[in-house]
Design a protein around this motif. Structure first.
Motif, PDB file in Angstrom:
ATOM      1  N   LEU A   1       0.834  -1.263  -0.122  1.00 28.72           N
ATOM      2  CA  LEU A   1      -0.048   0.132  -0.041  1.00 28.72           C
ATOM      3  C   LEU A   1       0.808   1.251  -0.002  1.00 28.72           C
ATOM      4  N   VAL A   2       0.526   2.156  -0.867  1.00 26.42           N
ATOM      5  CA  VAL A   2       1.342   3.488  -1.124  1.00 26.42           C
ATOM      6  C   VAL A   2       0.039   4.489  -0.959  1.00 26.42           C
ATOM      7  N   ILE A   3       0.188   5.731  -0.207  1.00 26.37           N
ATOM      8  CA  ILE A   3      -0.667   6.466  -0.149  1.00 26.37           C
ATOM      9  C   ILE A   3       0.176   7.776  -0.480  1.00 26.37           C
ATOM     10  N   LEU A   4      -0.542   8.656  -1.274  1.00 27.59           N
ATOM     11  CA  LEU A   4      -0.206   9.783  -2.052  1.00 27.59           C
ATOM     12  C   LEU A   4      -0.909  11.150  -1.383  1.00 27.59           C
ATOM     13  N   ARG A   5      -0.176  11.816  -0.391  1.00 31.04           N
ATOM     14  CA  ARG A   5      -1.085  13.027   0.153  1.00 31.04           C
ATOM     15  C   ARG A   5      -0.526  14.021  -0.750  1.00 31.04           C
ATOM     16  N   THR A   6      -1.769  14.460  -1.582  1.00 25.55           N
ATOM     17  CA  THR A   6      -1.541  15.272  -2.667  1.00 25.55           C
ATOM     18  C   THR A   6      -1.968  16.671  -2.349  1.00 25.55           C
TER      19      THR A   6
ATOM     20  N   VAL B   1       0.588  18.212 -12.503  1.00 22.46           N
ATOM     21  CA  VAL B   1      -0.356  17.188 -12.717  1.00 22.46           C
ATOM     22  C   VAL B   1       0.718  16.175 -13.458  1.00 22.46           C
ATOM     23  N   ASP B   2       1.669  16.213 -14.320  1.00 21.92           N
ATOM     24  CA  ASP B   2       2.290  15.310 -14.775  1.00 21.92           C
ATOM     25  C   ASP B   2       3.303  14.557 -13.875  1.00 21.92           C
ATOM     26  N   ASP B   3       3.768  15.497 -13.087  1.00 11.29           N
ATOM     27  CA  ASP B   3       4.633  15.093 -12.074  1.00 11.29           C
ATOM     28  C   ASP B   3       3.855  14.010 -10.955  1.00 11.29           C
ATOM     29  N   LEU B   4       2.530  14.459 -10.832  1.00 10.84           N
ATOM     30  CA  LEU B   4       1.641  13.676  -9.980  1.00 10.84           C
ATOM     31  C   LEU B   4       1.386  12.350 -10.449  1.00 10.84           C
ATOM     32  N   CYS B   5       1.214  12.087 -11.900  1.00 10.02           N
ATOM     33  CA  CYS B   5       0.868  11.016 -12.789  1.00 10.02           C
ATOM     34  C   CYS B   5       2.046  10.252 -12.684  1.00 10.02           C
ATOM     35  N   ASN B   6       3.307  10.798 -12.774  1.00 11.70           N
ATOM     36  CA  ASN B   6       4.652   9.932 -12.862  1.00 11.70           C
ATOM     37  C   ASN B   6       4.677   9.360 -11.644  1.00 11.70           C
ATOM     38  N   GLN B   7       4.119  10.190 -10.357  1.00 13.61           N
ATOM     39  CA  GLN B   7       4.467   9.457  -8.976  1.00 13.61           C
ATOM     40  C   GLN B   7       3.654   8.236  -8.784  1.00 13.61           C
ATOM     41  N   TYR B   8       2.629   8.104  -9.385  1.00  9.15           N
ATOM     42  CA  TYR B   8       1.609   7.088  -9.286  1.00  9.15           C
ATOM     43  C   TYR B   8       2.393   5.842  -9.975  1.00  9.15           C
ATOM     44  N   ILE B   9       2.892   6.256 -11.331  1.00  8.62           N
ATOM     45  CA  ILE B   9       3.443   5.111 -12.029  1.00  8.62           C
ATOM     46  C   ILE B   9       4.911   4.642 -11.399  1.00  8.62           C
ATOM     47  N   TYR B  10       5.668   5.713 -10.706  1.00  8.96           N
ATOM     48  CA  TYR B  10       6.613   5.400  -9.932  1.00  8.96           C
ATOM     49  C   TYR B  10       6.519   4.545  -8.779  1.00  8.96           C
ATOM     50  N   ALA B  11       5.408   4.684  -8.147  1.00  8.45           N
ATOM     51  CA  ALA B  11       4.911   3.840  -6.978  1.00  8.45           C
ATOM     52  C   ALA B  11       4.786   2.372  -7.428  1.00  8.45           C
TER      53      ALA B  11
ATOM     54  N   GLU C   1      11.456  12.351  -2.644  1.00  9.74           N
ATOM     55  CA  GLU C   1      12.903  12.428  -3.347  1.00  9.74           C
ATOM     56  C   GLU C   1      13.739  11.575  -2.937  1.00  9.74           C
ATOM     57  N   ALA C   2      13.797  11.193  -1.579  1.00  7.50           N
ATOM     58  CA  ALA C   2      14.916  10.131  -0.958  1.00  7.50           C
ATOM     59  C   ALA C   2      14.424   8.923  -1.774  1.00  7.50           C
ATOM     60  N   ALA C   3      13.178   8.354  -2.104  1.00  4.91           N
ATOM     61  CA  ALA C   3      13.067   7.253  -2.758  1.00  4.91           C
ATOM     62  C   ALA C   3      13.469   7.037  -4.071  1.00  4.91           C
ATOM     63  N   GLY C   4      13.869   8.301  -4.523  1.00  6.58           N
ATOM     64  CA  GLY C   4      14.428   8.230  -6.087  1.00  6.58           C
ATOM     65  C   GLY C   4      13.752   8.960  -6.800  1.00  6.58           C
ATOM     66  N   PHE C   5      12.671   9.665  -6.670  1.00 10.45           N
ATOM     67  CA  PHE C   5      11.542  10.135  -7.721  1.00 10.45           C
ATOM     68  C   PHE C   5      12.237  11.435  -7.816  1.00 10.45           C
ATOM     69  N   GLN C   6      12.469  11.733  -9.228  1.00 10.70           N
ATOM     70  CA  GLN C   6      12.998  13.180  -9.831  1.00 10.70           C
ATOM     71  C   GLN C   6      11.907  13.714 -10.407  1.00 10.70           C
ATOM     72  N   PHE C   7      11.584  15.084 -10.101  1.00 13.87           N
ATOM     73  CA  PHE C   7      10.399  16.104 -10.406  1.00 13.87           C
ATOM     74  C   PHE C   7      10.947  16.501 -11.807  1.00 13.87           C
ATOM     75  N   GLN C   8       9.815  16.650 -12.643  1.00 17.84           N
ATOM     76  CA  GLN C   8      10.053  17.335 -14.025  1.00 17.84           C
ATOM     77  C   GLN C   8       9.915  18.529 -13.741  1.00 17.84           C
ATOM     78  N   TYR C   9       8.952  19.159 -12.780  1.00 20.15           N
ATOM     79  CA  TYR C   9       8.596  20.720 -12.580  1.00 20.15           C
ATOM     80  C   TYR C   9       9.013  20.839 -11.283  1.00 20.15           C
ATOM     81  N   PRO C  10       9.996  20.976 -10.644  1.00 16.60           N
ATOM     82  CA  PRO C  10      10.070  21.165  -9.196  1.00 16.60           C
ATOM     83  C   PRO C  10       9.985  22.781  -8.715  1.00 16.60           C
ATOM     84  N   ALA C  11       9.958  23.657  -9.926  1.00 16.22           N
ATOM     85  CA  ALA C  11       9.969  25.130  -9.584  1.00 16.22           C
ATOM     86  C   ALA C  11       8.494  25.532 -10.210  1.00 16.22           C
ATOM     87  N   ILE C  12       8.093  26.614  -9.417  1.00 18.37           N
ATOM     88  CA  ILE C  12       6.800  27.304 -10.088  1.00 18.37           C
ATOM     89  C   ILE C  12       6.628  27.673 -11.425  1.00 18.37           C
TER      90      ILE C  12
END
Length: 332
Positions: free
Chosen positions: A188-193, A231-241, A310-321
């Motif tokens: 189980l992975v929970i993403l607090r969005t 939204v694309d970073d969020l989608c990629n986090q689901y796939i990464y999980a 980030e410590a789990a290895g996920f890299q953001f495509q859009y880290p800055a606003i």
């Protein structure tokens, strides 16, 4: 490739996530009330092998009130992504609406738990949405931070206790309701969005509306911090999980650099209007009249840490606003 069952697949995040999954070659089952292709169009992406994505997409039915679901959807799924829930900001918070928001989450989780315990299945993991409404306002923590309560200099961490208000209590019940899947041996992975930035719905669409008239509406003092995510970073986090079996438990799905409401509003105005816009402040009392109890969340400053994911290895495509808004305003 694996088969992914998605609840809430016709929402803003669900549609985009479906496109991403199909383009990567996954098969997708969207579970909803209607259970037919007329519910939603996800465009016409191709899979990584060039196969038309529509051949890998199907729809199935569930009835949350009756606690029933298409058995075949559970039996065919390798992973479940659970996004379903009534929109928090869609309507004013009456008592009835607050009950609907909570029940839609708790009861849909209960149905997934029931289905996994009732039907033979090969589901390896469940990736469930939650929200940073779990956390309270920033004045809960000081500059030094307190690791024992889930607070540090970066903001709220996943170890923080739920804040005792409507959203905090709802998020706690939401996460507790999906937790029993672990007893069935499911990861189980929970993403607090955080606040999801997308052109297809949500907060960004509302932020853009005043800019049609060359005005930039700063809410309240504008100093309240917004923990956001593209939204694309969020989608990629689901796939990464899904793809990284070492991920377990709760992760904050927010970008590394939260910004104030004023910064986000002015940055967006510059992207859309250049230098031709007029900033103005919408007083807190006006928001309270217009939004009622929901204004508390609009005016709340919540700085949330992305350190764990980030410590789990996920890299953001859009880290800055700035990068996120540049991409989103180019594709408007």
């Amino acid at each position: 490739m694996a088969t992914i069952m998605i609840t809430g697949g016709t929402g803003t995040v669900g549609k985009r996530l479906t496109e991403w999954l199909l383009s990567k070659g996954y098969s997708v089952i969207i579970v909803g009330r209607g259970g037919s292709a007329k519910e939603s169009s996800t465009g016409k992406p191709s899979t990584s092998s060039g196969e038309p994505a529509q051949t890998k997409l199907r729809y199935a039915q569930w009835n949350i009130d009756a606690q029933t679901i298409d058995e075949s959807a559970i039996q065919q799924a390798d992973y479940i992504i659970h996004l379903a829930g009534a929109g928090v900001a869609d309507k004013r918070w009456s008592d009835a609406r607050k009950k609907e928001i909570a029940d839609s989450r708790i009861n849909s989780c209960a149905l997934i738990v029931k289905a996994l315990s009732s039907f033979p299945n090969n589901v390896k993991g469940v990736i469930s949405a939650s929200a940073i409404g779990w956390y309270g306002p920033d004045n809960q923590h000081n500059d030094e931070g307190n690791a024992s309560t889930g607070l540090d200099k970066r903001g709220f961490t996943e170890a923080a206790n739920p804040y005792p208000d409507f959203l905090g209590n709802t998020c706690k019940a939401w996460e507790d309701s999906i937790a029993p899947v672990k007893a069935f041996g499911k990861r189980l992975v929970i993403l607090r969005t955080g606040i999801v930035l997308s052109n297809q719905g949500g907060a960004l669409v509302e932020f853009k509306k005043p800019l049609l008239f060359k005005t930039a509406a700063i809410l309240g003092s504008g100093k309240q911090m917004i923990s956001w995510i593209h939204v694309d970073d969020l989608c990629n986090q689901y796939i990464y999980a899904i793809e990284n079996e070492q991920m377990n438990g709760v992760y904050n799905a927010v970008a590394p650099h939260p910004v104030s409401n004023q910064t986000l509003t002015i940055e967006l105005a510059k992207k859309i209007c250049g230098s031709f816009y007029i900033p103005f402040y919408v007083p807190a009392f006006v928001l309270k009249i217009a939004l009622g109890e929901m204004s508390i969340e609009v005016l709340k400053s919540a700085t949330v840490s992305s350190h764990k994911i980030e410590a789990a290895g996920f890299q953001f495509q859009y880290p800055a606003i700035s990068d996120a808004l540049t991409q989103l305003t180019k594709t408007t």
